[in-house]
Structures are given as C-alpha cells and as structure tokens.
Motif scaffolding. Structure first.
Motif, PDB file in Angstrom:
ATOM      1  N   LEU A 131      45.422  75.312  82.117  1.00 20.29           N
ATOM      2  CA  LEU A 131      45.738  76.604  82.714  1.00 20.29           C
ATOM      3  C   LEU A 131      45.224  76.687  84.139  1.00 20.29           C
ATOM      4  O   LEU A 131      44.121  76.211  84.439  1.00 20.29           O
ATOM      5  CB  LEU A 131      45.064  77.736  81.915  1.00 20.29           C
ATOM      6  N   ASP A 132      46.010  77.301  84.998  1.00 20.30           N
ATOM      7  CA  ASP A 132      45.516  77.654  86.327  1.00 20.30           C
ATOM      8  C   ASP A 132      44.856  79.028  86.213  1.00 20.30           C
ATOM      9  O   ASP A 132      45.302  79.878  85.430  1.00 20.30           O
ATOM     10  CB  ASP A 132      46.681  77.705  87.322  1.00 20.30           C
ATOM     11  N   TRP A 133      43.796  79.237  86.962  1.00 19.97           N
ATOM     12  CA  TRP A 133      43.127  80.545  86.918  1.00 19.97           C
ATOM     13  C   TRP A 133      44.032  81.608  87.520  1.00 19.97           C
ATOM     14  O   TRP A 133      44.243  82.654  86.935  1.00 19.97           O
ATOM     15  CB  TRP A 133      41.805  80.481  87.687  1.00 19.97           C
ATOM     16  N   MET A 134      44.568  81.346  88.719  1.00 21.47           N
ATOM     17  CA  MET A 134      45.329  82.356  89.451  1.00 21.47           C
ATOM     18  C   MET A 134      46.815  82.292  89.092  1.00 21.47           C
ATOM     19  O   MET A 134      47.579  81.573  89.727  1.00 21.47           O
ATOM     20  CB  MET A 134      45.142  82.164  90.960  1.00 21.47           C
ATOM     21  N   LEU A 135      47.189  83.000  88.067  1.00 21.77           N
ATOM     22  CA  LEU A 135      48.586  83.091  87.661  1.00 21.77           C
ATOM     23  C   LEU A 135      49.046  84.532  87.774  1.00 21.77           C
ATOM     24  O   LEU A 135      48.251  85.458  87.624  1.00 21.77           O
ATOM     25  CB  LEU A 135      48.753  82.613  86.210  1.00 21.77           C
ATOM     26  N   PRO A 136      50.341  84.750  88.017  1.00 20.26           N
ATOM     27  CA  PRO A 136      50.830  86.135  88.018  1.00 20.26           C
ATOM     28  C   PRO A 136      50.673  86.743  86.632  1.00 20.26           C
ATOM     29  O   PRO A 136      50.811  86.056  85.624  1.00 20.26           O
ATOM     30  CB  PRO A 136      52.312  85.985  88.396  1.00 20.26           C
ATOM     31  N   GLY A 137      50.356  88.020  86.582  1.00 16.21           N
ATOM     32  CA  GLY A 137      50.150  88.666  85.290  1.00 16.21           C
ATOM     33  C   GLY A 137      48.764  88.347  84.760  1.00 16.21           C
ATOM     34  O   GLY A 137      47.770  88.499  85.460  1.00 16.21           O
ATOM     35  N   ARG A 138      48.677  87.870  83.551  1.00 14.13           N
ATOM     36  CA  ARG A 138      47.390  87.522  82.951  1.00 14.13           C
ATOM     37  C   ARG A 138      46.820  86.264  83.616  1.00 14.13           C
ATOM     38  O   ARG A 138      47.535  85.290  83.820  1.00 14.13           O
ATOM     39  CB  ARG A 138      47.567  87.279  81.445  1.00 14.13           C
ATOM     40  N   ASP A 139      45.513  86.302  83.921  1.00 17.05           N
ATOM     41  CA  ASP A 139      44.912  85.138  84.578  1.00 17.05           C
ATOM     42  C   ASP A 139      44.498  84.086  83.550  1.00 17.05           C
ATOM     43  O   ASP A 139      44.651  84.276  82.332  1.00 17.05           O
ATOM     44  CB  ASP A 139      43.731  85.558  85.460  1.00 17.05           C
ATOM     45  N   GLY A 140      43.983  82.974  84.045  1.00 14.29           N
ATOM     46  CA  GLY A 140      43.625  81.848  83.185  1.00 14.29           C
ATOM     47  C   GLY A 140      42.676  82.205  82.050  1.00 14.29           C
ATOM     48  O   GLY A 140      42.947  81.866  80.891  1.00 14.29           O
ATOM     49  N   PRO A 141      41.536  82.885  82.321  1.00 11.88           N
ATOM     50  CA  PRO A 141      40.633  83.236  81.223  1.00 11.88           C
ATOM     51  C   PRO A 141      41.294  84.122  80.164  1.00 11.88           C
ATOM     52  O   PRO A 141      41.054  83.943  78.965  1.00 11.88           O
ATOM     53  CB  PRO A 141      39.493  83.975  81.938  1.00 11.88           C
ATOM     54  N   ALA A 142      42.131  85.060  80.591  1.00 12.39           N
ATOM     55  CA  ALA A 142      42.823  85.915  79.618  1.00 12.39           C
ATOM     56  C   ALA A 142      43.770  85.084  78.761  1.00 12.39           C
ATOM     57  O   ALA A 142      43.868  85.285  77.537  1.00 12.39           O
ATOM     58  CB  ALA A 142      43.595  87.018  80.347  1.00 12.39           C
ATOM     59  N   LEU A 143      44.461  84.144  79.382  1.00 10.41           N
ATOM     60  CA  LEU A 143      45.378  83.281  78.631  1.00 10.41           C
ATOM     61  C   LEU A 143      44.613  82.324  77.719  1.00 10.41           C
ATOM     62  O   LEU A 143      45.097  81.975  76.635  1.00 10.41           O
ATOM     63  CB  LEU A 143      46.262  82.498  79.601  1.00 10.41           C
ATOM     64  N   ALA A 144      43.409  81.907  78.149  1.00 11.92           N
ATOM     65  CA  ALA A 144      42.598  81.026  77.304  1.00 11.92           C
ATOM     66  C   ALA A 144      42.265  81.714  75.987  1.00 11.92           C
ATOM     67  O   ALA A 144      42.246  81.071  74.925  1.00 11.92           O
ATOM     68  CB  ALA A 144      41.319  80.625  78.034  1.00 11.92           C
ATOM     69  N   ARG A 145      42.025  83.022  76.039  1.00 11.34           N
ATOM     70  CA  ARG A 145      41.737  83.764  74.809  1.00 11.34           C
ATOM     71  C   ARG A 145      42.946  83.766  73.878  1.00 11.34           C
ATOM     72  O   ARG A 145      42.807  83.703  72.655  1.00 11.34           O
ATOM     73  CB  ARG A 145      41.308  85.195  75.138  1.00 11.34           C
ATOM     74  N   VAL A 146      44.147  83.836  74.465  1.00  8.88           N
ATOM     75  CA  VAL A 146      45.364  83.780  73.658  1.00  8.88           C
ATOM     76  C   VAL A 146      45.458  82.419  72.964  1.00  8.88           C
ATOM     77  O   VAL A 146      45.756  82.325  71.768  1.00  8.88           O
ATOM     78  CB  VAL A 146      46.613  84.015  74.539  1.00  8.88           C
ATOM     79  N   VAL A 147      45.180  81.353  73.720  1.00  7.56           N
ATOM     80  CA  VAL A 147      45.272  80.000  73.173  1.00  7.56           C
ATOM     81  C   VAL A 147      44.307  79.831  72.002  1.00  7.56           C
ATOM     82  O   VAL A 147      44.632  79.167  71.005  1.00  7.56           O
ATOM     83  CB  VAL A 147      44.978  78.944  74.263  1.00  7.56           C
ATOM     84  N   GLN A 148      43.123  80.441  72.087  1.00  6.80           N
ATOM     85  CA  GLN A 148      42.124  80.303  71.035  1.00  6.80           C
ATOM     86  C   GLN A 148      42.631  80.821  69.693  1.00  6.80           C
ATOM     87  O   GLN A 148      42.156  80.391  68.643  1.00  6.80           O
ATOM     88  CB  GLN A 148      40.826  81.036  71.421  1.00  6.80           C
ATOM     89  N   GLY A 149      43.588  81.723  69.727  1.00  4.51           N
ATOM     90  CA  GLY A 149      44.145  82.263  68.487  1.00  4.51           C
ATOM     91  C   GLY A 149      45.102  81.316  67.788  1.00  4.51           C
ATOM     92  O   GLY A 149      45.594  81.629  66.695  1.00  4.51           O
ATOM     93  N   PHE A 150      45.369  80.172  68.385  1.00  7.37           N
ATOM     94  CA  PHE A 150      46.326  79.232  67.812  1.00  7.37           C
ATOM     95  C   PHE A 150      45.641  77.986  67.236  1.00  7.37           C
ATOM     96  O   PHE A 150      46.211  76.907  67.204  1.00  7.37           O
ATOM     97  CB  PHE A 150      47.369  78.833  68.853  1.00  7.37           C
TER      98      PHE A 150
END
Length: 199
Positions: A31-50
């Motif tokens: 993941l890149d940290w600076m993404l449009p919308g949700r940033d990298g750390p927020a997306l990392a939390r999503v990934v943890q659910g999988f």
C-alpha cells in the motif's frame, strides 16, 4: 513482482478494496500511504479483516510517529521513499517467507540454500557457514543474477551502511573459499559495483 513469478493485481487507489481482496485473495498487499480517499493505514485495517495477509506500507513519511501509526494499523513492514527496488523485493520475499507462503530453499547450479533450516549444500556436500555468512549468502541467492552493491548488502545483511566497505569484502572472501571448496565460482565480483551469484 510479476518478473519474480508472482500473480499481481494492481489498483490506483483504495476504491473497491474489499471486493478486490475477496476476488484475488492475496498473500501480501503493498500500500502507498498517500492515496485518494482512504490512506494507507486505513486500508491496512481493511486488509487485516481478510485473514493472514501481509501488509507493506510505502511512504515518504519517515518520522517515528508516522511509522508507529502504520504499525498500529497492522502493517508488517514499512519502506520509506525513495527506495531501491531490490530492497523492496527482498523485503517482500522475506515477509512471504515469514508468512509461510514460499519455500525457503533456493538452488543455483549445484548450490542449495535452505535459509529457513540454515542448511547449505554444494554438490551434495554440506557447507558450514557462520550466521552472518548464511545471511549474506541468503541475500545474494535471493537476488541471483542481479549485482548487489556494497551498500545494499550492508543494509540488508547488517542492517546499516555506515561502516567500512571491507566488512563485506572480508565476508565475501570467506564465503567464496567455503563454496569453492566444492565447485566452480558462483559468487562473482563486479568491479566498482558489487557482487552477484550466478552459475
């Protein structure tokens, strides 16, 4: 990663990440940290659910607070920009090994290195190495065919680069002697650049 033999699914941002994870079921997400919308750390939390999915975060933010936020979000590794592609690939391979997704055994000609078991054989003969020599050889065989600079080796094997370059030369010489006791040269010097393992 495709050149390394991995199947890859690439996306420009985090839109539809949940659907992409469900469809692709990756072993590892970068993941890149600076993404449009949700940033990298927020997306990392999503990934943890999988489930047991490795996460590597790429960012230009090198301060400690940013790193801590990334690790608190469940990131396994953190790579600061600018980075060397060989280092990123080595980190991804190391994470995949820790997750048990890839074999720890690599073969180059008659040299077989099982970094996970700490066993090296050459022409069927066991080669006894120190822990540092094993780490050095493991890094070089992971990047077989690519010339690794002294700085890359110091960073990956010793964890720092602000030491005398002859540290690498001394260990390469010792490693080369042990390997060549059982066969032809596999660990080559590329003058002015670094070292490469190739048949």
């Amino acid at each position: 990663m495709r050149a390394e033999g991995s199947a890859v699914s690439a996306h420009p941002d985090g839109t539809g990440l949940e659907d992409a994870l469900e469809a692709f079921r990756p072993d590892l997400v970068v993941l890149d940290w600076m993404l449009p919308g949700r940033d990298g750390p927020a997306l990392a939390r999503v990934v943890q659910g999988f489930g047991d999915v490795g996460v590597v975060l790429l960012t230009a933010r090198g301060e400690v607070g940013a790193r801590l936020r990334g690790f608190e979000a469940g990131v396994d590794d953190y790579v600061t920009k600018p980075f060397d592609m060989a280092e990123l690939l080595a980190r991804l391979r190391a994470l995949l090994r820790r997750l048990g997704r890839v074999s720890t055994t690599i073969q180059v000609a008659d040299l077989v290195v099982d970094a996970g078991a700490g066993v090296v054989t050459r022409a069927g003969q066991r080669v006894d190495l120190t822990a540092t020599e094993l780490r050095l050889l493991g890094f070089l065989v992971e990047n077989r065919g690519r010339t690794m600079s002294t700085t890359q080796i110091l960073t990956q094997v010793w964890g720092y680069e602000d030491v005398a370059e002859n540290l690498v030369q001394v260990h390469v010489s010792a490693l080369r002697r042990k390997l060549e006791a059982h066969g032809d040269r596999l660990l080559h010097t590329v003058r002015g650049i670094g070292y490469v393992v190739r048949a």
